[in-house]
Motif scaffolding. Structure first.
Motif, PDB file in Angstrom:
ATOM      1  N   PRO A 123       0.830  -1.211   0.000  1.00  0.00           N
ATOM      2  CA  PRO A 123       0.000   0.000   0.000  1.00  0.00           C
ATOM      3  C   PRO A 123       0.861   1.258   0.000  1.00  0.00           C
ATOM      4  O   PRO A 123       1.970   1.262   0.533  1.00  0.00           O
ATOM      5  CB  PRO A 123      -0.812  -0.113   1.292  1.00  0.00           C
ATOM      6  CG  PRO A 123      -0.841  -1.571   1.598  1.00  0.00           C
ATOM      7  CD  PRO A 123       0.469  -2.125   1.088  1.00  0.00           C
ATOM      8  N   GLY A 124       0.330   2.325  -0.605  1.00  0.00           N
ATOM      9  CA  GLY A 124       1.071   3.584  -0.667  1.00  0.00           C
ATOM     10  C   GLY A 124       2.071   3.637  -1.795  1.00  0.00           C
ATOM     11  O   GLY A 124       2.913   4.535  -1.832  1.00  0.00           O
TER      12      GLY A 124
ATOM     13  N   ALA B 263       5.121   8.603 -10.759  1.00  0.00           N
ATOM     14  CA  ALA B 263       4.854   7.552  -9.770  1.00  0.00           C
ATOM     15  C   ALA B 263       4.614   8.158  -8.391  1.00  0.00           C
ATOM     16  O   ALA B 263       3.708   7.716  -7.655  1.00  0.00           O
ATOM     17  CB  ALA B 263       6.020   6.568  -9.722  1.00  0.00           C
ATOM     18  N   ALA B 264       5.389   9.168  -8.037  1.00  0.00           N
ATOM     19  CA  ALA B 264       5.222   9.803  -6.720  1.00  0.00           C
ATOM     20  C   ALA B 264       3.854  10.470  -6.636  1.00  0.00           C
ATOM     21  O   ALA B 264       3.157  10.378  -5.608  1.00  0.00           O
ATOM     22  CB  ALA B 264       6.345  10.818  -6.491  1.00  0.00           C
ATOM     23  N   ALA B 265       3.465  11.130  -7.733  1.00  0.00           N
ATOM     24  CA  ALA B 265       2.157  11.786  -7.741  1.00  0.00           C
ATOM     25  C   ALA B 265       1.047  10.742  -7.606  1.00  0.00           C
ATOM     26  O   ALA B 265       0.054  10.946  -6.903  1.00  0.00           O
ATOM     27  CB  ALA B 265       1.991  12.600  -9.015  1.00  0.00           C
ATOM     28  N   ARG B 266       1.216   9.611  -8.292  1.00  0.00           N
ATOM     29  CA  ARG B 266       0.197   8.555  -8.210  1.00  0.00           C
ATOM     30  C   ARG B 266       0.135   7.960  -6.812  1.00  0.00           C
ATOM     31  O   ARG B 266      -0.947   7.659  -6.300  1.00  0.00           O
ATOM     32  CB  ARG B 266       0.497   7.457  -9.222  1.00  0.00           C
ATOM     33  CG  ARG B 266       0.164   7.889 -10.647  1.00  0.00           C
ATOM     34  CD  ARG B 266       0.613   6.854 -11.645  1.00  0.00           C
ATOM     35  NE  ARG B 266       0.267   7.282 -12.993  1.00  0.00           N
ATOM     36  CZ  ARG B 266       0.726   6.705 -14.096  1.00  0.00           C
ATOM     37  NH1 ARG B 266       1.558   5.682 -14.013  1.00  0.00           N
ATOM     38  NH2 ARG B 266       0.373   7.155 -15.269  1.00  0.00           N
ATOM     39  N   ALA B 267       1.307   7.817  -6.216  1.00  0.00           N
ATOM     40  CA  ALA B 267       1.339   7.276  -4.854  1.00  0.00           C
ATOM     41  C   ALA B 267       0.627   8.237  -3.907  1.00  0.00           C
ATOM     42  O   ALA B 267      -0.157   7.819  -3.050  1.00  0.00           O
ATOM     43  CB  ALA B 267       2.782   7.052  -4.405  1.00  0.00           C
ATOM     44  N   ALA B 268       0.892   9.517  -4.109  1.00  0.00           N
ATOM     45  CA  ALA B 268       0.268  10.533  -3.247  1.00  0.00           C
ATOM     46  C   ALA B 268      -1.234  10.546  -3.447  1.00  0.00           C
ATOM     47  O   ALA B 268      -2.001  10.821  -2.520  1.00  0.00           O
ATOM     48  CB  ALA B 268       0.865  11.907  -3.555  1.00  0.00           C
TER      49      ALA B 268
ATOM     50  N   SER C 190       6.693  13.957  -1.806  1.00  0.00           N
ATOM     51  CA  SER C 190       6.261  13.457  -3.106  1.00  0.00           C
ATOM     52  C   SER C 190       5.959  14.578  -4.089  1.00  0.00           C
ATOM     53  O   SER C 190       6.066  14.387  -5.293  1.00  0.00           O
ATOM     54  CB  SER C 190       5.015  12.577  -2.940  1.00  0.00           C
ATOM     55  OG  SER C 190       3.936  13.379  -2.472  1.00  0.00           O
ATOM     56  N   ASP C 191       5.611  15.744  -3.584  1.00  0.00           N
ATOM     57  CA  ASP C 191       5.285  16.829  -4.519  1.00  0.00           C
ATOM     58  C   ASP C 191       6.473  17.759  -4.743  1.00  0.00           C
ATOM     59  O   ASP C 191       6.343  18.788  -5.385  1.00  0.00           O
ATOM     60  CB  ASP C 191       4.075  17.616  -4.009  1.00  0.00           C
ATOM     61  CG  ASP C 191       4.294  18.144  -2.600  1.00  0.00           C
ATOM     62  OD1 ASP C 191       5.351  17.837  -1.999  1.00  0.00           O
ATOM     63  OD2 ASP C 191       3.412  18.860  -2.109  1.00  0.00           O
TER      64      ASP C 191
ATOM     65  N   ASP D 156       5.453   7.161   2.742  1.00  0.00           N
ATOM     66  CA  ASP D 156       5.019   6.920   4.119  1.00  0.00           C
ATOM     67  C   ASP D 156       3.767   7.764   4.398  1.00  0.00           C
ATOM     68  O   ASP D 156       3.234   8.403   3.496  1.00  0.00           O
ATOM     69  CB  ASP D 156       6.163   7.212   5.104  1.00  0.00           C
ATOM     70  CG  ASP D 156       6.609   8.667   5.043  1.00  0.00           C
ATOM     71  OD1 ASP D 156       5.829   9.520   4.531  1.00  0.00           O
ATOM     72  OD2 ASP D 156       7.739   8.953   5.492  1.00  0.00           O
ATOM     73  N   ASP D 157       3.337   7.769   5.653  1.00  0.00           N
ATOM     74  CA  ASP D 157       2.091   8.457   5.957  1.00  0.00           C
ATOM     75  C   ASP D 157       2.191   9.971   5.758  1.00  0.00           C
ATOM     76  O   ASP D 157       1.189  10.656   5.596  1.00  0.00           O
ATOM     77  CB  ASP D 157       1.662   8.150   7.401  1.00  0.00           C
ATOM     78  CG  ASP D 157       1.292   6.674   7.547  1.00  0.00           C
ATOM     79  OD1 ASP D 157       1.052   6.034   6.482  1.00  0.00           O
ATOM     80  OD2 ASP D 157       1.257   6.177   8.675  1.00  0.00           O
ATOM     81  N   ASP D 158       3.419  10.493   5.767  1.00  0.00           N
ATOM     82  CA  ASP D 158       3.614  11.939   5.554  1.00  0.00           C
ATOM     83  C   ASP D 158       3.853  12.269   4.088  1.00  0.00           C
ATOM     84  O   ASP D 158       4.313  13.352   3.751  1.00  0.00           O
ATOM     85  CB  ASP D 158       4.827  12.435   6.360  1.00  0.00           C
ATOM     86  CG  ASP D 158       4.601  12.215   7.845  1.00  0.00           C
ATOM     87  OD1 ASP D 158       3.419  12.301   8.259  1.00  0.00           O
ATOM     88  OD2 ASP D 158       5.585  11.945   8.553  1.00  0.00           O
ATOM     89  N   ARG D 159       3.558  11.305   3.233  1.00  0.00           N
ATOM     90  CA  ARG D 159       3.749  11.490   1.782  1.00  0.00           C
ATOM     91  C   ARG D 159       5.206  11.783   1.443  1.00  0.00           C
ATOM     92  O   ARG D 159       5.523  12.546   0.551  1.00  0.00           O
ATOM     93  CB  ARG D 159       2.846  12.598   1.233  1.00  0.00           C
ATOM     94  CG  ARG D 159       1.374  12.251   1.424  1.00  0.00           C
ATOM     95  CD  ARG D 159       0.485  13.124   0.601  1.00  0.00           C
ATOM     96  NE  ARG D 159      -0.881  12.601   0.609  1.00  0.00           N
ATOM     97  CZ  ARG D 159      -1.894  13.133  -0.021  1.00  0.00           C
ATOM     98  NH1 ARG D 159      -1.692  14.215  -0.751  1.00  0.00           N
ATOM     99  NH2 ARG D 159      -3.082  12.605   0.026  1.00  0.00           N
TER     100      ARG D 159
END
Lengths: 292, 794
Positions: A177-178, A282-287, A238-239, A205-208
């Motif tokens: 997940p994530g 990928a980071a944007a999608r994860a976020a 991530s952003d 992680d939970d803090d993106r």
């Protein structure tokens, strides 16, 4: 461009196929979709004494999606997997990678597992398998075994399929997940083998912030080249990803060659550009919620 | 009144058949024929030491194997130099099978005949040839350096040197206010039609006749060549070009070794024999084109007016020169384009290399010439900081200056004289079509998003409809069907439709009642061939003239039958009828029946032509002295010179600033081929040409290594663009009729391909600021050029 003479076997069951392969030993070659093998035969670059065609086997045609993995049987075509909603919902990277595979007429016949057995270093699915840490299931008359991507993909056009063996399924683990993923490549023409390409997964992680990142490159080495990027990216938001270190690491890890389509220098450069873009995606999608 | 068909977008009548898979190509014929395979040289240059056939003789299904020494004397002579030219000082052509030496990879060494192609390839694999490799000469510059020779007795590697001049270019350049000199490169490409070469021969021992089917653009000439090599009368040989899956120039080359060997073997064995070239063979044994290196010096004034142009180029014609100097002569003349050049000098060397021979591929030297001239104009514009269209405009020949004779000799040995055209009109139309003046805004908007856009254009003039002649035969059958034939062949151009339109217009019949046969020497034995955008101009006008004769005869017969003055009659709706009173009419098929005085009423319709039904004048012969039976006529069209079409292309490209990937975003074509016979077909020709132009600019390249090995002899590595790589194209047709022929038409077959490389190079240059002097260009190459430019400015 007519093949040398060969014996043709079309067994109706897996057991019969394995018996035939056992008898043939080194002389037997498995024919699935034929999209790579048949041209090789016609150009007489391969001249096996016998072909064992999977087309009439009862079975070996299932896509199984569980909480943990997507399992794809040997006779499943690229196109069937590409349009398998449950499988591509479970692992969106499969769909994105398969979009890059050749053309509809090839995807309609070529099999997903066949392209992994064929082990072209520019093939998309071997890289996905390596990136996700999947494995291949192999059967032979004496028994069964599994091989991880790392063990199975030995070299260019070389996989560890032993005489008498049949690769029966490929298993892609679902990312945790994530996780967001992306696949990007550049080919000279739409559907050609890529000059370079990359699949990535980014887990937040939970803090993106990036907790884990991995890449697998195609067309820039003898096999899919895996580059763990967690050290280069861990902790980054991530952003506001700054992928320069990851790109440098990747460019120094991959091992492209010159050919008539592009220089090694260009491929190295291109791989880095594609990695940067894929990581952002990928980071944007994860976020946005993942998973992959 | 019947609607005029010429100019109408009549749907191609051949398409339903072809799209249903009912086409009959050479390989669809002769299912029981023996098949051949050819042992081809793996070396670019080698002496043949020994050929060992023993292992091959064991192959099941083998019929026979032939090497040079097995051939009769006539077949041991070199193939013809098809188009001799006085400037060719050292002409060499190949043998049908290698005579002790091979000069390019793919050259034929031995012919294997077997029950099928599988067995033939098995035998080929088992034939052992021992070679003594010789140094390979690859590329035009190494050829001219002449460290090694392709042919021992031609140490310079130069087959021909030719110079043509207008005025005094060196002086004009020396006196010009501005001067530039630079070098340009165009790489090798090829026609690569979907259907490869193929020949199928049937020897009829009872009739002592040979029937030959060949995938050729020149069936009458193939027939003549085969008759000569096999020492047969022409009357014993017939050649048919059935459906052909594309030619694009490569199939104007003839006779190929296999075109001679297959009929010879068929006669020797008394059995049908067929050759179907495979794709891998086609890459190395069917001819290529394009490769040139050009050095240009130009002098111009402050407005960009070219005062003098001096061009020197080396043309790489490969291992042999069977097609003479056609390609470089076309480059050297057509380079001028739509511009008024009063001081021009062009010299070229046509050189041997150890590569597949070069003969025309669609465009035939024009893309190279267009590249030279249009890149020159862009350099002039850049030097002066002027808009590239303005520099073109000041150099244009004006419409009132046409016809204009440059004083050069064209590829047909005749005057290089433009008959008509409106170049300023074409430019105005192009600028509007592509919104040239609005581009700066588009570029700025893209730049704001970090995107690189560029625009470029290129203009060309194309000599089309080259002579010497074509003929047409038109026959109205007593059942009303109109049979049209012409000798040249069809490779997908839609001749069944466009030629039917021409005949139907003259005869006032439904286009569906017209049947067209091309490329069959049984139907029309005199012809030149399909090349140089000439079929519509040459055969179209010949068919028009023949149909007009038939029309006149129909009017005469109907006039007598109806007792009405011929001037008061018209042909329409399948009848000859009185103008203004269409009820007084006679069906054209009845006229056809009446045209042939009969003794026997073999069917009901024939009764009217028999001797008691149609008594006529008892004192006159039934067939007059100056007449012949039948409603038919043959005529020929033979012009004094080529007619010149023209056009301009504009291209917008986007270059990815990071990857240097190049995408064509917009492609606009303004095209003037005179009167349009069928706008749909012309559009198809232009679109197909543009696709090949894009291929030549960005994808296609015959990649030889220094040993003369072609590294990309497959469609996996020779990158013909897919539909996904070809942009959509905006087309605007202008129609400036040619004064040279009755229909006012000019050729359209090659136009679309000519300016592709020049226009796309200009657009890439505009997008990146990098001077583009070599095409095709890949993202990898552009990346290197941009890196080099960045490091030289930093």
């Amino acid at each position: 461009m007519k093949p040398s003479a060969f014996a043709y076997h079309a067994p109706h069951s897996l057991e019969a196929a394995l018996d035939t392969l056992a008898e043939l030993g080194e002389d037997g070659k498995v024919l699935a979709g034929g999209q790579s093998l048949v041209p090789l035969l016609n150009m007489r670059l391969a001249a096996p004494a016998a072909l064992v065609d999977l087309a009439r086997i009862d079975g070996l045609d299932t896509v199984e999606v569980t909480d943990r993995e997507v399992r794809v049987d040997a006779r499943v075509t690229h196109e069937r997997l590409r349009t398998h909603v449950a499988a591509t919902d479970a692992i969106p990277l499969l769909r994105e990678a398969l979009d890059w595979v050749a053309h509809p007429v090839i995807r309609n016949r070529g099999t997903a597992l066949g392209s992994i057995v064929h082990a072209d270093p520019a093939g998309e699915l071997p890289a996905v398998l390596a990136l996700l840490g999947g494995h291949v299931e192999l059967a032979s008359a004496p028994g069964r075994r599994t091989a991880t991507a790392d063990d199975y993909l030995v070299g260019p056009l070389e996989s560890d399929t032993r005489p008498g063996e049949l690769a029966t399924a490929v298993v892609f683990p679902r990312p945790e997940p994530g996780t967001g993923s992306a696949f990007d490549e550049l080919a000279r023409r739409h559907g050609d083998y890529a000059l370079a390409g990359v699949g990535v997964t980014v887990t937040l992680d939970d803090d993106r912030k990036v907790r884990r990142a991995d890449a697998a490159f195609i067309g820039v080495g003898a096999t899919p080249i895996q580059v763990p990027l967690t050290d280069a990216l861990a902790g980054q938001a991530s952003d506001a990803l700054e992928p320069d270190d990851a790109i440098d690491l990747a460019r120094s890890t991959i091992d492209p060659e010159d050919d008539i389509h592009a220089t090694a220098r260009y491929r190295r450069h291109l791989a880095g550009v594609l990695l940067g873009r894929a990581l952002q995606t990928a980071a944007a999608r994860a976020a946005a919620g993942g998973t992959a | 009144m019947t609607t005029k068909l010429v100019g109408a977008p009549v749907a191609r009548s051949e398409d339903p058949r072809l799209l249903r898979g009912e086409g009959r190509y050479v390989d669809d014929l002769g299912q029981d024929a023996y098949e051949v395979a050819v042992v081809r040289s793996p070396h670019a240059h080698a002496r043949i030491e020994r050929i060992d056939l023993d292992a091959a003789l064991e192959v099941d299904g083998l019929i026979s194997i032939y090497i040079f020494e097995d051939l009769p004397q006539r077949l041991q002579e070199p193939l013809p130099l098809l188009i001799p030219h006085p400037a060719i000082s050292h002409g060499r052509t190949q043998y049908v099978l290698a005579n002790g030496e091979v000069n390019h990879v793919g050259e034929a060494i031995a012919l294997v005949v077997a029950e099928d192609r599988y067995a033939a390839e098995d035998a080929v694999e088992r034939i052992l040839v021992e070679y003594e490799p010789l140094p390979a000469v690859v590329g035009p510059e190494l050829a001219r350096d002449a460290e090694h020779a392709v042919h021992d007795d031609i140490p310079s590697n130069v087959a021909a040197h030719l110079e043509q001049t207008i005025g005094d270019a060196p002086s004009a350049i020396a006196d010009a206010p501005h001067r530039l000199s630079f070098r340009l490169d165009i790489e090798r490409s090829a026609s690569t039609p979907m259907e490869t070469r193929g020949t199928y021969a049937r020897w009829d021992a009872d009739d002592q006749r040979l029937r030959l089917y060949s995938s050729t653009q020149a069936p009458t000439s193939v027939r003549a060549a085969v008759a000569a090599y096999l020492e047969l009368d022409l009357a014993q040989v017939e050649c048919i070009a059935p459906d052909i899956g594309g030619g694009f120039g490569v199939k104007i080359m003839h006779p190929w070794p296999e075109e001679i060997l297959v009929p010879w073997v068929a006669k020797v064995l008394g059995h049908d024999v067929k050759f179907t070239e495979d794709r891998r063979e086609h890459f190395v044994s069917a001819n290529h084109e394009r490769s040139q290196v050009q050095w240009i010096e130009v002098g111009f004034d402050d407005d960009g007016r070219i005062l003098g142009l001096d061009v020197e180029f080396v043309h790489d014609h490969g291992a042999y020169i069977p097609y003479g100097l056609i390609v470089p002569i076309i480059t050297s003349t057509q380079l001028i384009g739509p511009y008024k050049l009063e001081n021009y000098r062009v010299t070229f060397d046509s050189v041997y290399t150890n590569t597949t021979p070069v003969t025309p591929y669609r465009g035939a030297g024009r893309p190279q010439g267009c590249f030279a001239m249009e890149r020159t104009i862009d350099r002039v514009a850049a030097h002066l900081g002027k808009d590239r269209t303005e520099v073109r405009a000041v150099n244009f020949l004006q419409p009132e200056e046409l016809p204009y004779d440059f004083g050069l000799m064209f590829q047909d040995g005749r005057a290089y004289r433009y008959d008509s055209g409106d170049f300023p009109g074409s430019l105005a139309a192009l600028k509007e079509l592509v919104d040239w003046d609005g581009f700066a805004q588009r570029r700025a908007a893209a730049q704001a998003e970090g995107r690189l856009l560029g625009i470029g254009m290129a203009a060309y003039v194309e000599g089309t409809g080259v002579g010497p002649y074509e003929g047409g035969h038109v026959l109205v059958e007593p059942n009303g069907t109109v049979q049209v034939s012409t000798g040249l062949s069809t490779q997908g151009q839609g001749h069944q439709t466009s030629f039917a339109q021409i005949a139907a217009d003259e005869l006032g019949v439904d286009v569906a009642d017209v049947k067209v046969v091309t490329g069959d020497t049984r139907r029309f034995p005199y012809a030149v061939g399909t090349f140089a955008s000439r079929a519509a101009v040459m055969s179209g006008n010949a068919i028009h003239l023949a149909a007009r004769k038939v029309r006149e005869k129909a009017l005469r017969i109907a006039s007598e039958a109806l007792e009405v003055d011929a001037q008061d009659l018209e042909l329409a709706e399948g009848q000859v009828r009185v103008k203004g009173s269409p009820d007084t009419a006679i069906d054209l098929n009845v006229v056809a029946t009446m045209s042939n005085p009969l003794r026997y009423a073999f069917d009901e319709a024939a009764r009217i032509a028999t001797q008691f039904a149609q008594p006529g004048d008892p004192d006159a012969p039934p067939v007059a002295d100056d007449d012949a039976p039948g409603l038919e006529a043959t005529d020929y069209y033979s012009p004094t010179q080529s007619t010149f079409a023209n056009g301009m292309h504009a291209v917008e490209v986007e270059v990815d600033p990071d990857t240097s990937d190049i995408t064509v975003q917009r492609y606009a074509v303004v095209h003037d081929c005179g009167t349009l016979l069928n706008p749909t077909i012309v559009k198809g020709q232009v679109l197909g040409g543009v696709a090949q132009g894009v291929g030549g600019a960005l994808y296609e390249r015959m990649a030889y290594d220094e040993h003369g090995q072609l590294q990309n002899a497959s469609f996996m590595d020779f990158l013909m663009p897919y539909a996904t790589e070809v942009p959509s194209v905006d087309i605007d047709h202008l129609e400036t009729p040619s004064p040279l022929n009755p229909l006012g038409i000019k050729g359209a077959g090659e136009a679309g391909v000519i300016p592709g490389s020049a226009a796309i190079a200009a657009a890439i240059e505009d997008a990146t600021g990098i001077t583009i002097d070599a095409m095709p260009i890949t993202p990898s190459q552009l990346h290197d050029r941009r890196l080099a430019a960045a490091s030289s400015t930093s």
